[in-house]
Design a protein around this motif. Structure first.
Motif, PDB file in Angstrom:
ATOM      1  N   THR A 276      36.098  48.985  41.670  1.00 57.19           N
ATOM      2  CA  THR A 276      36.800  48.969  40.382  1.00 57.19           C
ATOM      3  C   THR A 276      36.570  47.679  39.585  1.00 57.19           C
ATOM      4  O   THR A 276      36.957  47.597  38.430  1.00 57.19           O
TER       5      THR A 276
ATOM      6  N   TYR B 138      43.817  43.059  42.877  1.00 58.97           N
ATOM      7  CA  TYR B 138      42.785  43.641  42.000  1.00 58.97           C
ATOM      8  C   TYR B 138      41.366  43.404  42.498  1.00 58.97           C
ATOM      9  O   TYR B 138      40.425  44.027  42.020  1.00 58.97           O
TER      10      TYR B 138
ATOM     11  N   SER C 114      43.467  39.533  31.576  1.00 54.85           N
ATOM     12  CA  SER C 114      42.633  40.731  31.778  1.00 54.85           C
ATOM     13  C   SER C 114      43.510  41.960  32.001  1.00 54.85           C
ATOM     14  O   SER C 114      43.057  42.966  32.553  1.00 54.85           O
ATOM     15  N   GLU C 115      44.756  41.865  31.555  1.00 49.88           N
ATOM     16  CA  GLU C 115      45.685  42.983  31.760  1.00 49.88           C
ATOM     17  C   GLU C 115      45.206  44.243  31.034  1.00 49.88           C
ATOM     18  O   GLU C 115      45.484  45.360  31.482  1.00 49.88           O
ATOM     19  N   ASP C 116      44.459  44.062  29.927  1.00 56.78           N
ATOM     20  CA  ASP C 116      43.960  45.218  29.169  1.00 56.78           C
ATOM     21  C   ASP C 116      43.082  46.146  30.010  1.00 56.78           C
ATOM     22  O   ASP C 116      42.949  47.328  29.715  1.00 56.78           O
ATOM     23  N   GLN C 117      42.455  45.614  31.053  1.00 55.27           N
ATOM     24  CA  GLN C 117      41.580  46.427  31.919  1.00 55.27           C
ATOM     25  C   GLN C 117      42.121  46.443  33.356  1.00 55.27           C
ATOM     26  O   GLN C 117      41.341  46.415  34.313  1.00 55.27           O
TER      27      GLN C 117
ATOM     28  N   ASN D  22      40.655  43.932  36.050  1.00 50.62           N
ATOM     29  CA  ASN D  22      39.439  44.144  36.851  1.00 50.62           C
ATOM     30  C   ASN D  22      38.317  43.150  36.524  1.00 50.62           C
ATOM     31  O   ASN D  22      37.176  43.345  36.918  1.00 50.62           O
ATOM     32  N   TYR D  23      38.668  42.087  35.800  1.00 52.67           N
ATOM     33  CA  TYR D  23      37.689  41.024  35.522  1.00 52.67           C
ATOM     34  C   TYR D  23      38.431  39.696  35.327  1.00 52.67           C
ATOM     35  O   TYR D  23      39.653  39.681  35.180  1.00 52.67           O
TER      36      TYR D  23
END
Ligand code: PLP
Length: 360
Positions: A287, A154, A122-125, A128-129
């Motif tokens: 977040t 996170y 989930s590094e792309d966001q 946060n998920y």
């Protein structure tokens, strides 16, 4: 003397009654005429402490008999290496999901000893998920499957565990241990640095299924072999004696509160108070995507760096400390571990409401 509400991610606050008991026993613990810090770890007095701590862990977490509870040192970070050193015994393959910095560190240590199969990230966001992963992509021959159960930085956590079948599931539970009911039998190995929910830094707890012990290569250093600690009741060398003692006091406190199910109920209430406010506020917002929210670490922002800084400064002056978020997320983070009373969260939310009114 005035105590603050300490929202630190770790080391973090301890129950006040535990600190008072430790203070009262500082010079003379249980009639021994000495502090626990001065006791031989081989003494009868100390045996009662370490055995008591283990028994409480077993009782509170419902740990089956076929698991060992080990009291180690080196932090959760040492486990990132110790786990592959001991568990890479066949394919030398680890499956994992990258949900933050700790998961990445665990993966990069494992890579030194074998191969790492990343099933999702989930590094792309900014993590946060929790990524959804396809069970068909799991390695059936992996030596273990590693997850970071609760992502301290996170504020996410796994609400559904990957079904790994015969592959042992290994989880870093540093920031969620004892915060909610957990079925230990679903895991091959669980580990936690003590400084978030258990006690003082310096102690690392490992809960490991018996069949995963004793297969490490002969080249693995004695101190990094689980068998050494298992064979010696965590007393191969001097364990972190005082940290284990405070850990026992924390576990006694938790038992008196009604155990893990009772604290889980309180933790859910505390988290709901904060998340409900974040969801309705027009200044602050959480977040993390709602379905993956942590019960322990709650990151939030205003969307304006100057306002964040003003908030952190004024909160500190009002007695709500360590609310600055991790540098990789920015904004704020409230860590609301077991020892944070509901009152602390209620008062924080009142303060946030007032701040919102004053800064419209
Ligand atoms: C704090 C933390 C760590 C690092 O723990 P150390 O004991 O400092 O090595 C690792 N994983 C998680 C999930 C943490 O919260």
């Amino acid at each position: 003397m005035s105590r603050v509400y300490n929202f630190s991610a770790g080391p973090s606050m301890l129950p006040e009654s535990v600190l008072k008991k430790a203070a009262a026993e500082m010079l003379d613990c249980q009639g021994s005429g000495m502090s626990v810090m001065e006791m031989s770890h081989r003494s009868k007095d100390y045996e009662v402490i370490i055995e008591g701590a283990e028994a409480l862990f077993r009782e509170l977490m419902g740990i089956p008999d076929c698991y060992k509870v080990l009291f180690l040192q080196g932090g959760a970070s040492t486990q990132f290496a110790m786990i592959p050193m001991n568990l890479f015994t066949n394919s030398k393959k680890m499956d994992t999901i990258l949900t933050g910095q700790w998961a990445k560190k665990a993966a990069s240590e494992a890579k030194k000893y074998g191969s790492v199969n990343i099933l999702g990230s989930s590094e792309d966001q900014v993590f946060n998920y929790i990524p959804k992963v396809d069970p068909a992509s799991f390695s059936p021959d992996a030596d273990y499957f590693h997850i970071t159960y609760n992502n301290t930085i996170y504020g996410t956590k796994f609400n559904t565990l990957p079904e790994t079948g015969n592959v042992p599931l290994v989880a870093d539970i540093s920031s969620c241990v004892l915060s909610e009911a957990m079925d230990v039998s679903k895991f091959g190995l669980l580990y936690a640095g003590a400084q978030k929910n258990i006690g003082p830094a310096g102690l690392t707890v490992v809960i490991i299924r018996d069949d995963l012990i004793g297969k490490a290569d002969a080249s693995v250093p004695t101190m990094l072999n689980y068998q050494t600690h298992s064979d010696n009741g965590s007393m191969y060398n001097t364990p972190p004696t005082y940290s284990i003692y405070v850990c026992k006091l924390v576990l006694e406190w938790l038992k008196e509160m009604g155990g893990v199910s009772a604290i889980e109920k309180i933790n859910r209430e505390k988290a709901k108070i904060l998340y409900d406010f974040l969801d309705e506020s027009s200044m602050f917002r959480g977040t993390v995507v709602p379905e993956d929210r942590s019960l322990m670490n709650v990151p939030f922002v205003t969307g304006d760096d100057e306002l964040n800084a003003k908030f952190i400064k004024e909160a500190k002056a009002a007695g709500f400390v360590n609310l600055k978020g991790h540098r990789s997320v920015g904004g704020m983070r409230a860590s609301i571990y077991n020892a944070m009373p509901t009152e602390g969260v209620v008062k924080l939310v009142e303060f946030m409401k007032q701040f919102e009114c004053d800064n419209k």
